[in-house]
Write an enzyme that holds these catalytic residues in place. Structure first.
Site, PDB file in Angstrom:
ATOM      1  N   LYS A  55       0.850  -1.207   0.000  1.00 37.42           N
ATOM      2  CA  LYS A  55       0.000   0.000   0.000  1.00 37.42           C
ATOM      3  C   LYS A  55       0.879   1.248   0.000  1.00 37.42           C
ATOM      4  O   LYS A  55       0.610   2.216  -0.720  1.00 37.42           O
ATOM      5  CB  LYS A  55      -0.930  -0.005   1.229  1.00 37.42           C
ATOM      6  CG  LYS A  55      -2.072  -1.006   1.099  1.00 37.42           C
ATOM      7  CD  LYS A  55      -2.882  -1.189   2.379  1.00 37.42           C
ATOM      8  CE  LYS A  55      -3.911  -2.313   2.185  1.00 37.42           C
ATOM      9  NZ  LYS A  55      -4.661  -2.670   3.385  1.00 37.42           N
ATOM     10  N   GLN A  99      -4.813  -1.393   9.551  1.00 36.35           N
ATOM     11  CA  GLN A  99      -4.808  -2.726   8.955  1.00 36.35           C
ATOM     12  C   GLN A  99      -5.435  -3.750   9.900  1.00 36.35           C
ATOM     13  O   GLN A  99      -5.096  -3.809  11.087  1.00 36.35           O
ATOM     14  CB  GLN A  99      -3.360  -3.111   8.600  1.00 36.35           C
ATOM     15  CG  GLN A  99      -3.221  -4.422   7.848  1.00 36.35           C
ATOM     16  CD  GLN A  99      -3.788  -4.390   6.431  1.00 36.35           C
ATOM     17  OE1 GLN A  99      -3.873  -3.339   5.795  1.00 36.35           O
ATOM     18  NE2 GLN A  99      -4.192  -5.539   5.930  1.00 36.35           N
ATOM     19  N   ASP A 122     -11.182   3.158   4.019  1.00 39.82           N
ATOM     20  CA  ASP A 122     -11.532   1.735   4.015  1.00 39.82           C
ATOM     21  C   ASP A 122     -13.041   1.523   3.868  1.00 39.82           C
ATOM     22  O   ASP A 122     -13.488   0.423   3.568  1.00 39.82           O
ATOM     23  CB  ASP A 122     -11.125   1.117   5.371  1.00 39.82           C
ATOM     24  CG  ASP A 122      -9.931   0.194   5.277  1.00 39.82           C
ATOM     25  OD1 ASP A 122      -9.704  -0.383   4.197  1.00 39.82           O
ATOM     26  OD2 ASP A 122      -9.231   0.069   6.286  1.00 39.82           O
TER      27      ASP A 122
END
Ligand code: GUN
Length: 298
Positions: A55, A99, A122
């Site tokens: 990422k 995460q 997200d």
């Protein structure tokens, strides 16, 4: 017997990356703002470390300001919330991602709901989930994996899935549920299956679109799939395989790729299918968050 088209998520993500990098350069030139992405990783989970590294690399190639907060496994809930609060108030940061999975002592819900909805790239905040499930997709941050899957489905079947049936395997908040919302929004007739579903193979065999997100290596077999179906494999499973006496660890999806390739119209490989698309959708969401921050539509 035909062989399915191999859907190249890696190539599609690379193409999209060039477009996002160009749009980012134009946005910076016009507004003097660099999209900023903060990724928080808690603990040492090796798979998460790899995802987060990828990422960061992609964010940099898109021209973003990218920061990574790697914090200790035993960090307290309070300290994690404090960091999120700082990032919520940091004007150089437009997107925040923590995460998952989190270490067991931390509460996923508390952590994901602490992120400001406008920085929730997200798409896990209840505000964004609510927008998505109520059909206000244009206004929502949509979770990255299902958003990437939808783009690949659209490439093969068009944006309007009227008359088509879709089966989603798995009911997670990250993939299964938002995937079902997106497919429904595109007019597909959607079934979500899970560990309690009876005759799973029979249900999957009805589908024109199959999205597998269960985390079980090679579970979807060739005779589970309707001829001509589009199959999207979200699974990333590490398995050991022995070739010529040598045991190697490799990645495989939830779908038996070789067998299903003989039946399906199109199928995503693992790796190189959904994974790169997830990352590029994160970049797309982050650029959008930065644009929204200066009053643009995104
Ligand atoms: N872990 C696996 N997929 C994801 C994702 O899309 N976002 C976050 N934050 N964690 C994940």
């Amino acid at each position: 017997m035909t062989t399915a088209i191999r859907i190249d998520g890696k190539a599609k993500a690379a193409e999209m990356s060039e477009k996002i990098a160009a749009a980012t350069a134009a946005f910076k030139a016009e507004h003097g703002v660099t999209p900023g992405l903060a990724v928080v990783i808690i603990g040492e989970d090796p798979a998460s470390q790899i995802y987060v590294r990828n990422k960061k690399k992609r964010a940099e190639s898109c021209g973003f300001y990218s920061v990574q907060h790697s914090i200790a496994e035993d960090t307290s809930q309070e300290d994690v919330l404090q960091l999120i609060n700082e990032l919520n108030n940091d004007a150089s940061i437009h997107g925040i991602l923590v995460q998952l999975p989190l270490p067991a002592h931390l509460d996923d819900q508390l952590v994901t709901q602490a992120i400001s909805p406008g920085k929730d790239v997200d798409g896990f905040h209840f505000v964004n989930i609510g927008k998505l499930t109520s059909g206000n997709t244009a206004d929502a941050f949509v979770p990255c994996t299902p958003a990437g899957c939808m783009l690949m489905i659209e490439d093969h079947l068009g944006a309007d899935l009227s008359g088509l049936s879709a089966v989603v395997l798995g009911r997670s908040n990250i993939v299964g549920k938002p995937m079902a919302s997106l497919l429904l929004q595109a007019n597909a007739t959607v079934t979500v299956t899970h560990s309690r579903t009876k005759d799973l193979a029979g249900v999957v065999r009805q589908a024109d679109i199959v999205v597998a997100a269960v985390g079980r290596a090679n579970m979807v077999k060739g005779d589970w799939v309707k001829p001509g179906a589009v199959v999207i494999d979200v699974g990333i499973n590490r398995v050991e395989s022995t070739v010529d006496g040598e045991t190697k660890s490799c990645l495989t999806g939830d779908v038996d790729f070789d067998a299903v390739s003989e039946v399906a119209k199109a199928i995503t490989p693992v790796p190189g299918g959904v994974g790169p698309m997830t990352i590029i959708m994160l970049m797309s969401n982050t650029l959008r968050a930065a644009k929204l921050s200066v009053g643009l539509d995104g």
